[in-house]
Design a protein around this motif. Structure first.
Motif, PDB file in Angstrom:
ATOM      1  N   GLY A   7     -38.848-103.164   8.500  1.00 18.84           N
ATOM      2  CA  GLY A   7     -39.125-101.883   9.123  1.00 18.84           C
ATOM      3  C   GLY A   7     -39.251-100.786   8.085  1.00 18.84           C
ATOM      4  N   VAL A   8     -40.225 -99.910   8.255  1.00 17.01           N
ATOM      5  CA  VAL A   8     -40.427 -98.773   7.357  1.00 17.01           C
ATOM      6  C   VAL A   8     -40.500 -97.503   8.202  1.00 17.01           C
ATOM      7  N   GLU A   9     -39.655 -96.536   7.903  1.00 14.27           N
ATOM      8  CA  GLU A   9     -39.689 -95.243   8.583  1.00 14.27           C
ATOM      9  C   GLU A   9     -40.111 -94.183   7.575  1.00 14.27           C
ATOM     10  N   PHE A  10     -40.985 -93.286   7.984  1.00 17.26           N
ATOM     11  CA  PHE A  10     -41.399 -92.215   7.082  1.00 17.26           C
ATOM     12  C   PHE A  10     -41.769 -90.977   7.886  1.00 17.26           C
ATOM     13  N   ALA A  11     -41.655 -89.823   7.239  1.00 13.13           N
ATOM     14  CA  ALA A  11     -42.038 -88.557   7.854  1.00 13.13           C
ATOM     15  C   ALA A  11     -43.538 -88.356   7.722  1.00 13.13           C
ATOM     16  N   ARG A  12     -44.122 -87.706   8.696  1.00 13.51           N
ATOM     17  CA  ARG A  12     -45.570 -87.440   8.679  1.00 13.51           C
ATOM     18  C   ARG A  12     -45.995 -86.758   7.374  1.00 13.51           C
ATOM     19  N   ARG A  13     -45.200 -85.768   6.962  1.00 14.21           N
ATOM     20  CA  ARG A  13     -45.575 -85.007   5.763  1.00 14.21           C
ATOM     21  C   ARG A  13     -45.584 -85.868   4.502  1.00 14.21           C
ATOM     22  N   ASP A  14     -44.919 -87.043   4.551  1.00 14.39           N
ATOM     23  CA  ASP A  14     -44.823 -87.905   3.373  1.00 14.39           C
ATOM     24  C   ASP A  14     -45.770 -89.093   3.431  1.00 14.39           C
ATOM     25  N   TRP A  15     -46.686 -89.102   4.387  1.00 19.57           N
ATOM     26  CA  TRP A  15     -47.565 -90.256   4.547  1.00 19.57           C
ATOM     27  C   TRP A  15     -48.320 -90.570   3.259  1.00 19.57           C
ATOM     28  N   LYS A  16     -48.845 -89.575   2.581  1.00 13.18           N
ATOM     29  CA  LYS A  16     -49.626 -89.826   1.364  1.00 13.18           C
ATOM     30  C   LYS A  16     -48.776 -90.478   0.273  1.00 13.18           C
ATOM     31  N   LEU A  17     -47.479 -90.175   0.272  1.00 11.35           N
ATOM     32  CA  LEU A  17     -46.586 -90.763  -0.734  1.00 11.35           C
ATOM     33  C   LEU A  17     -46.361 -92.250  -0.484  1.00 11.35           C
ATOM     34  N   HIS A  18     -46.430 -92.659   0.776  1.00 14.17           N
ATOM     35  CA  HIS A  18     -46.105 -94.045   1.137  1.00 14.17           C
ATOM     36  C   HIS A  18     -47.332 -94.863   1.513  1.00 14.17           C
ATOM     37  N   ARG A  19     -48.487 -94.263   1.426  1.00 13.62           N
ATOM     38  CA  ARG A  19     -49.716 -94.889   1.925  1.00 13.62           C
ATOM     39  C   ARG A  19     -50.014 -96.236   1.259  1.00 13.62           C
ATOM     40  N   SER A  20     -49.574 -96.414   0.019  1.00 19.20           N
ATOM     41  CA  SER A  20     -49.895 -97.643  -0.722  1.00 19.20           C
ATOM     42  C   SER A  20     -48.774 -98.672  -0.711  1.00 19.20           C
ATOM     43  N   ASP A  64     -51.416 -84.495  16.708  1.00 18.97           N
ATOM     44  CA  ASP A  64     -50.607 -83.422  16.141  1.00 18.97           C
ATOM     45  C   ASP A  64     -49.117 -83.537  16.447  1.00 18.97           C
ATOM     46  N   PHE A  65     -48.747 -84.275  17.501  1.00 17.58           N
ATOM     47  CA  PHE A  65     -47.375 -84.186  18.012  1.00 17.58           C
ATOM     48  C   PHE A  65     -46.343 -84.868  17.134  1.00 17.58           C
ATOM     49  N   TRP A  66     -46.727 -85.900  16.375  1.00 12.62           N
ATOM     50  CA  TRP A  66     -45.711 -86.741  15.749  1.00 12.62           C
ATOM     51  C   TRP A  66     -45.205 -86.174  14.424  1.00 12.62           C
ATOM     52  N   ASP A  67     -43.894 -86.357  14.233  1.00 13.71           N
ATOM     53  CA  ASP A  67     -43.232 -85.920  12.998  1.00 13.71           C
ATOM     54  C   ASP A  67     -42.807 -87.085  12.132  1.00 13.71           C
ATOM     55  N   ARG A  68     -42.568 -88.241  12.763  1.00 15.44           N
ATOM     56  CA  ARG A  68     -42.152 -89.415  11.995  1.00 15.44           C
ATOM     57  C   ARG A  68     -42.750 -90.661  12.617  1.00 15.44           C
ATOM     58  N   ALA A  69     -42.790 -91.721  11.826  1.00 10.78           N
ATOM     59  CA  ALA A  69     -43.354 -92.990  12.275  1.00 10.78           C
ATOM     60  C   ALA A  69     -42.452 -94.123  11.831  1.00 10.78           C
ATOM     61  N   LEU A 133     -33.696 -99.793  16.216  1.00 11.71           N
ATOM     62  CA  LEU A 133     -34.157 -98.440  16.529  1.00 11.71           C
ATOM     63  C   LEU A 133     -33.030 -97.447  16.811  1.00 11.71           C
ATOM     64  N   PRO A 134     -31.963 -97.810  17.564  1.00 12.94           N
ATOM     65  CA  PRO A 134     -30.878 -96.835  17.772  1.00 12.94           C
ATOM     66  C   PRO A 134     -30.172 -96.437  16.479  1.00 12.94           C
ATOM     67  N   LEU A 135     -30.224 -97.301  15.477  1.00 14.82           N
ATOM     68  CA  LEU A 135     -29.565 -96.987  14.199  1.00 14.82           C
ATOM     69  C   LEU A 135     -30.300 -95.878  13.454  1.00 14.82           C
ATOM     70  N   ILE A 136     -31.572 -95.675  13.773  1.00  8.04           N
ATOM     71  CA  ILE A 136     -32.324 -94.570  13.164  1.00  8.04           C
ATOM     72  C   ILE A 136     -32.573 -93.477  14.201  1.00  8.04           C
TER      73      ILE A 136
END
Length: 273
Positions: A7-20, A64-69, A133-136
């Protein structure tokens, strides 16, 4: 310990950092989470992909709505198209049944045909996802369990602060407090959950007064975080009106606790607290 999922969780604003990240080269499922303005419940979108780079590039531009994935794949790339389609189908179904979020998926995906062996295997993969999922702090896939107050409160023990007073605007008061015999999206501290026996409504300006109360039948989680829904035993009962001070005007912006005895005797809001 034998689970092959990652599982990988990331913030929308950091997508470019984790894209690869190498995990995004594998097939899997994902969940977008965020809030729309004015909504009490979180919004989620559940999808599946074997090309996460292109999919999330598109979601950044169009949703536009999402902040994390949160993305789930298999470390050995053992998930095929049928597997991830089934996971997407099942997660959408579970989220809709739990009713703790606004599910943005326009169409419910259809269940793909899997062999008995494949279904047993992918069910285990799903169970691991749901346990993580409840752990995050993502609880939208858990059905809310009601706290029945008569059972929760130890016999012979009462709490003087057994009544919660909530501010209510006119539309919500009429539609929900009076119309649905409940009130929701209330933040309540965990230590108060089994002590609340009554709820009172403070109608905001121009009424600026506590006007009704109801006996609480049960409490259940609502959406995410520490928000709850209070279900009434019956219809709300008129009280007072208990105005905000002698000037009959003022404001109360958040829930506060009082005793039922004070509620019955109060002349002005200051008497409650």
């Amino acid at each position: 310990m034998n689970w092959t999922g990652v599982g990988v969780e990331f913030a929308r604003r950091d997508w470019k950092l984790h894209r690869s990240r190498p995990e995004f080269k594998n097939a899997g499922v994902y969940i977008l989470v965020g809030y729309e303005e004015g909504e009490d419940k979180p919004k989620v979108y559940i999808g599946q992909s074997d090309n996460f780079k292109d999919r999330f590039d598109k979601h950044v531009l169009e949703k536009d709505f999402w902040d994390r994935a949160i993305v789930f794949v298999s470390s050995n790339n053992e998930l095929n198209r049928a597997h991830i389609t089934w996971l997407e189908y099942k997660l959408v179904q579970i989220a809709n049944e739990a009713q703790r979020s606004v599910v943005e998926n326009g169409n419910n995906p259809k269940e793909p045909n899997l062999s008995e062996f494949e279904k047993a295997d992918i069910n285990q993969f799903l169970r691991e996802i749901l346990s993580i999922l409840p752990l995050i702090e993502l609880k939208v896939f858990e059905k809310p369990e009601k706290i029945v107050l008569d059972e929760a409160q130890p016999k012979g023990i009462t709490d003087p602060l057994n009544t919660i007073v909530v501010p209510a605007q006119e539309d919500g008061f009429n539609e929900v407090f009076l119309g649905e015999d409940c009130w929701y999206a209330i933040r309540i501290g965990g230590g108060k959950l089994d002590k609340i026996k009554y709820i009172a409504a403070y109608q905001t300006s121009p009424i600026s007064a506590v006007t009704h109360y109801a006996e609480v039948d049960s409490i259940e989680p609502y959406g995410e975080g520490d928000k709850y829904k209070l279900n009434f035993k019956g219809k709300a009962i008129k009280v007072g009106p208990i105005h905000y001070g002698n000037a009959k005007q003022g404001t109360m912006q958040s829930p506060r606790y009082t005793s039922f005895n004070k509620l019955m005797q109060a002349k002005v809001v200051d008497d409650l607290f």
